[in-house]
Motif scaffolding. Structure first.
Motif, PDB file in Angstrom:
ATOM      1  N   SER A 157       0.836  -1.192   0.000  1.00  0.00           N
ATOM      2  CA  SER A 157       0.000   0.000   0.000  1.00  0.00           C
ATOM      3  C   SER A 157       0.876   1.248   0.000  1.00  0.00           C
ATOM      4  O   SER A 157       1.805   1.374   0.796  1.00  0.00           O
ATOM      5  CB  SER A 157      -0.916   0.011   1.228  1.00  0.00           C
ATOM      6  OG  SER A 157      -1.717   1.171   1.244  1.00  0.00           O
ATOM      7  N   ASP A 158       0.593   2.153  -0.923  1.00  0.00           N
ATOM      8  CA  ASP A 158       1.318   3.412  -1.023  1.00  0.00           C
ATOM      9  C   ASP A 158       0.363   4.425  -1.644  1.00  0.00           C
ATOM     10  O   ASP A 158      -0.828   4.151  -1.807  1.00  0.00           O
ATOM     11  CB  ASP A 158       2.582   3.238  -1.873  1.00  0.00           C
ATOM     12  CG  ASP A 158       3.607   4.355  -1.642  1.00  0.00           C
ATOM     13  OD1 ASP A 158       3.296   5.301  -0.902  1.00  0.00           O
ATOM     14  OD2 ASP A 158       4.703   4.272  -2.222  1.00  0.00           O
ATOM     15  N   ALA A 159       0.860   5.589  -1.988  1.00  0.00           N
ATOM     16  CA  ALA A 159       0.018   6.602  -2.627  1.00  0.00           C
ATOM     17  C   ALA A 159       0.878   7.553  -3.433  1.00  0.00           C
ATOM     18  O   ALA A 159       2.031   7.805  -3.086  1.00  0.00           O
ATOM     19  CB  ALA A 159      -0.789   7.375  -1.589  1.00  0.00           C
ATOM     20  N   TYR A 160       0.305   8.055  -4.503  1.00  0.00           N
ATOM     21  CA  TYR A 160       0.946   9.127  -5.269  1.00  0.00           C
ATOM     22  C   TYR A 160       0.372  10.448  -4.784  1.00  0.00           C
ATOM     23  O   TYR A 160      -0.839  10.608  -4.657  1.00  0.00           O
ATOM     24  CB  TYR A 160       0.666   8.962  -6.763  1.00  0.00           C
ATOM     25  CG  TYR A 160       1.198  10.114  -7.585  1.00  0.00           C
ATOM     26  CD1 TYR A 160       2.541  10.170  -7.932  1.00  0.00           C
ATOM     27  CD2 TYR A 160       0.365  11.154  -8.002  1.00  0.00           C
ATOM     28  CE1 TYR A 160       3.055  11.225  -8.671  1.00  0.00           C
ATOM     29  CE2 TYR A 160       0.871  12.217  -8.746  1.00  0.00           C
ATOM     30  CZ  TYR A 160       2.204  12.247  -9.069  1.00  0.00           C
ATOM     31  OH  TYR A 160       2.701  13.296  -9.798  1.00  0.00           O
ATOM     32  N   ASP A 161       1.252  11.403  -4.510  1.00  0.00           N
ATOM     33  CA  ASP A 161       0.795  12.715  -4.039  1.00  0.00           C
ATOM     34  C   ASP A 161       1.850  13.754  -4.403  1.00  0.00           C
ATOM     35  O   ASP A 161       2.936  13.782  -3.831  1.00  0.00           O
ATOM     36  CB  ASP A 161       0.573  12.687  -2.526  1.00  0.00           C
ATOM     37  CG  ASP A 161      -0.024  13.989  -2.006  1.00  0.00           C
ATOM     38  OD1 ASP A 161      -0.175  14.942  -2.791  1.00  0.00           O
ATOM     39  OD2 ASP A 161      -0.335  14.054  -0.807  1.00  0.00           O
ATOM     40  N   TRP A 170       8.594  -1.261  -6.416  1.00  0.00           N
ATOM     41  CA  TRP A 170       8.213   0.012  -5.795  1.00  0.00           C
ATOM     42  C   TRP A 170       7.715   0.992  -6.840  1.00  0.00           C
ATOM     43  O   TRP A 170       7.985   0.855  -8.022  1.00  0.00           O
ATOM     44  CB  TRP A 170       9.387   0.606  -5.009  1.00  0.00           C
ATOM     45  CG  TRP A 170      10.506   1.163  -5.827  1.00  0.00           C
ATOM     46  CD1 TRP A 170      10.728   2.469  -6.177  1.00  0.00           C
ATOM     47  CD2 TRP A 170      11.607   0.438  -6.414  1.00  0.00           C
ATOM     48  NE1 TRP A 170      11.868   2.610  -6.924  1.00  0.00           N
ATOM     49  CE2 TRP A 170      12.430   1.376  -7.091  1.00  0.00           C
ATOM     50  CE3 TRP A 170      11.962  -0.909  -6.442  1.00  0.00           C
ATOM     51  CZ2 TRP A 170      13.584   1.001  -7.776  1.00  0.00           C
ATOM     52  CZ3 TRP A 170      13.113  -1.281  -7.122  1.00  0.00           C
ATOM     53  CH2 TRP A 170      13.905  -0.331  -7.783  1.00  0.00           C
ATOM     54  N   TRP A 171       6.959   1.961  -6.374  1.00  0.00           N
ATOM     55  CA  TRP A 171       6.489   3.063  -7.210  1.00  0.00           C
ATOM     56  C   TRP A 171       7.195   4.361  -6.829  1.00  0.00           C
ATOM     57  O   TRP A 171       7.770   5.023  -7.673  1.00  0.00           O
ATOM     58  CB  TRP A 171       4.971   3.203  -7.079  1.00  0.00           C
ATOM     59  CG  TRP A 171       4.192   2.230  -7.910  1.00  0.00           C
ATOM     60  CD1 TRP A 171       3.623   2.462  -9.137  1.00  0.00           C
ATOM     61  CD2 TRP A 171       3.915   0.856  -7.589  1.00  0.00           C
ATOM     62  NE1 TRP A 171       2.999   1.317  -9.593  1.00  0.00           N
ATOM     63  CE2 TRP A 171       3.164   0.320  -8.663  1.00  0.00           C
ATOM     64  CE3 TRP A 171       4.216   0.031  -6.503  1.00  0.00           C
ATOM     65  CZ2 TRP A 171       2.719  -1.003  -8.681  1.00  0.00           C
ATOM     66  CZ3 TRP A 171       3.776  -1.287  -6.517  1.00  0.00           C
ATOM     67  CH2 TRP A 171       3.047  -1.778  -7.600  1.00  0.00           C
ATOM     68  N   PHE A 172       7.130   4.705  -5.544  1.00  0.00           N
ATOM     69  CA  PHE A 172       7.756   5.944  -5.069  1.00  0.00           C
ATOM     70  C   PHE A 172       8.471   5.673  -3.754  1.00  0.00           C
ATOM     71  O   PHE A 172       7.842   5.257  -2.788  1.00  0.00           O
ATOM     72  CB  PHE A 172       6.692   7.039  -4.878  1.00  0.00           C
ATOM     73  CG  PHE A 172       5.862   7.280  -6.111  1.00  0.00           C
ATOM     74  CD1 PHE A 172       6.375   7.995  -7.173  1.00  0.00           C
ATOM     75  CD2 PHE A 172       4.583   6.757  -6.209  1.00  0.00           C
ATOM     76  CE1 PHE A 172       5.624   8.191  -8.314  1.00  0.00           C
ATOM     77  CE2 PHE A 172       3.819   6.949  -7.350  1.00  0.00           C
ATOM     78  CZ  PHE A 172       4.340   7.669  -8.406  1.00  0.00           C
ATOM     79  N   PRO A 173       9.800   5.876  -3.696  1.00  0.00           N
ATOM     80  CA  PRO A 173      10.522   5.696  -2.434  1.00  0.00           C
ATOM     81  C   PRO A 173       9.917   6.582  -1.350  1.00  0.00           C
ATOM     82  O   PRO A 173       9.332   7.627  -1.672  1.00  0.00           O
ATOM     83  CB  PRO A 173      11.948   6.143  -2.785  1.00  0.00           C
ATOM     84  CG  PRO A 173      12.029   6.000  -4.274  1.00  0.00           C
ATOM     85  CD  PRO A 173      10.658   6.332  -4.787  1.00  0.00           C
ATOM     86  N   PRO A 174      10.009   6.201  -0.079  1.00  0.00           N
ATOM     87  CA  PRO A 174      10.852   5.110   0.413  1.00  0.00           C
ATOM     88  C   PRO A 174      10.177   3.738   0.490  1.00  0.00           C
ATOM     89  O   PRO A 174      10.804   2.776   0.901  1.00  0.00           O
ATOM     90  CB  PRO A 174      11.215   5.600   1.811  1.00  0.00           C
ATOM     91  CG  PRO A 174       9.994   6.360   2.252  1.00  0.00           C
ATOM     92  CD  PRO A 174       9.478   7.045   1.018  1.00  0.00           C
ATOM     93  N   LYS A 175       8.903   3.603   0.107  1.00  0.00           N
ATOM     94  CA  LYS A 175       8.188   2.343   0.278  1.00  0.00           C
ATOM     95  C   LYS A 175       8.522   1.354  -0.839  1.00  0.00           C
ATOM     96  O   LYS A 175       8.669   1.730  -1.998  1.00  0.00           O
ATOM     97  CB  LYS A 175       6.683   2.582   0.333  1.00  0.00           C
ATOM     98  CG  LYS A 175       6.212   3.283   1.606  1.00  0.00           C
ATOM     99  CD  LYS A 175       4.697   3.287   1.691  1.00  0.00           C
ATOM    100  CE  LYS A 175       4.215   3.860   3.020  1.00  0.00           C
ATOM    101  NZ  LYS A 175       2.742   3.796   3.152  1.00  0.00           N
TER     102      LYS A 175
END
Length: 216
Positions: free
Chosen positions: A54-58, A198-203
Motif C-alpha cells: 500500500s502506497d500513494a501518489y501525491d 516500488w512506485w515511489f521511495p521510500p516504500k
C-alpha cells in the motif's frame, strides 16, 4: 578593540551559534531529501509469499492510492526470449553480464492505477540491480510495462492534469489478477536473494527468491 567591534561584540559572539544552527538546519533538510530518495520502508511477504502493498501518489495537486497484492512466481536466467510468433530469439548481454527473467503475479482493484512501477533484483550483499530498458539485445518480445499488462494497463494519470487516473477510451479494463514479466541484467555469478517492487521511495515490496523457488 575598535569602537565598532565594542559596539557589536555581542552580535559577533553570536555569529558562530547562528552559523552552526544554519548548518544543522541545512543538514536536516539534506538528510530528509536523500532519505525520501532511498528505499527504507519495506513491506515483507506473508507466510504464503504475498506482499500486500500500500502506497500513494501525491504531488500536491493529484493524489491517488497504490494498492496491490504481489507474489513472485519465478526468477530464472535466460539466454533466449520468445518472439510474438513463439520463436526463441537469442539474448545478447554486455560482457560479463547475464539476463534474468522475473515473473510476478498481481491482484488489485481494476480501478487502481499501477503503471510506472520499478523492479530490481537484490543479491546477498544487498546490491540492487534495477530493471532498465535497452540493457541487452534480443529480437524476442519484451514487455512495455512492468507491473501492468501491455494490452490492458488500467487507469493512468495524464501528465500535467489533476484529473483522477482513468482507463483510455476504447481500452478494456485491467483484469483483477494477472501476471507480468520483466528482464533484469546482473553481473555473471550474482545469486538473487530477493526481488523489490516500488512506485515511489521510500516504500517498497520485498519478495524473497527462495520462497518463490520452494513454491515452484
Amino acid at each position: 578593540m575598535s569602537t565598532w567591534a565594542r559596539r557589536n561584540r555581542k552580535a559577533l559572539l553570536l555569529l558562530p551559534v547562528a552559523a552552526i544552527t544554519a548548518v544543522l538546519a541545512s543538514s536536516s533538510r539534506i538528510e530528509d531529501y536523500w532519505w525520501t530518495k532511498g528505499l527504507h520502508d519495506g513491506t515483507k511477504a506473508d507466510a504464503s509469499g504475498v506482499v500486500h502493498f500500500s502506497d500513494a501518489y501525491d504531488d500536491g495537486y493529484l493524489t491517488y492510492p497504490i494498492e496491490a497484492s504481489i507474489a513472485l512466481k519465478a526468477v530464472e536466467p535466460v539466454t533466449t526470449i520468445q518472439s510474438h510468433l513463439g520463436k526463441p530469439e537469442p539474448v545478447t548481454a554486455p560482457d560479463g553480464a547475464m539476463v534474468w527473467r522475473v515473473g510476478l503475479r498481481f491482484e488489485a482493484d481494476p480501478d487502481t492505477a499501477l503503471s510506472g512501477c520499478k523492479i530490481a533484483i537484490v543479491d546477498a550483499d544487498g546490491t540492487r540491480y534495477d530493471a532498465e530498458p535497452r540493457q541487452f539485445e534480443s529480437r524476442g518480445s519484451t514487455p512495455i510495462h512492468t507491473c501492468v499488462p501491455d494490452e490492458t494497463p488500467g487507469p493512468q494519470a495524464t501528465v500535467g492534469s489533476t484529473a483522477a487516473p482513468k482507463v483510455a477510451e476504447g481500452e478494456a479494463p485491467r483484469p483483477p489478477a494477472y501476471d507480468t514479466v520483466v528482464y533484469v541484467v546482473t553481473p555473471v555469478g550474482v545469486k538473487p536473494r530477493a526481488v523489490r517492487v516500488w512506485w515511489f521511495p521510500p516504500k517498497y515490496a520485498e519478495l524473497p527468491v527462495e520462497d518463490a523457488a520452494s513454491r515452484g
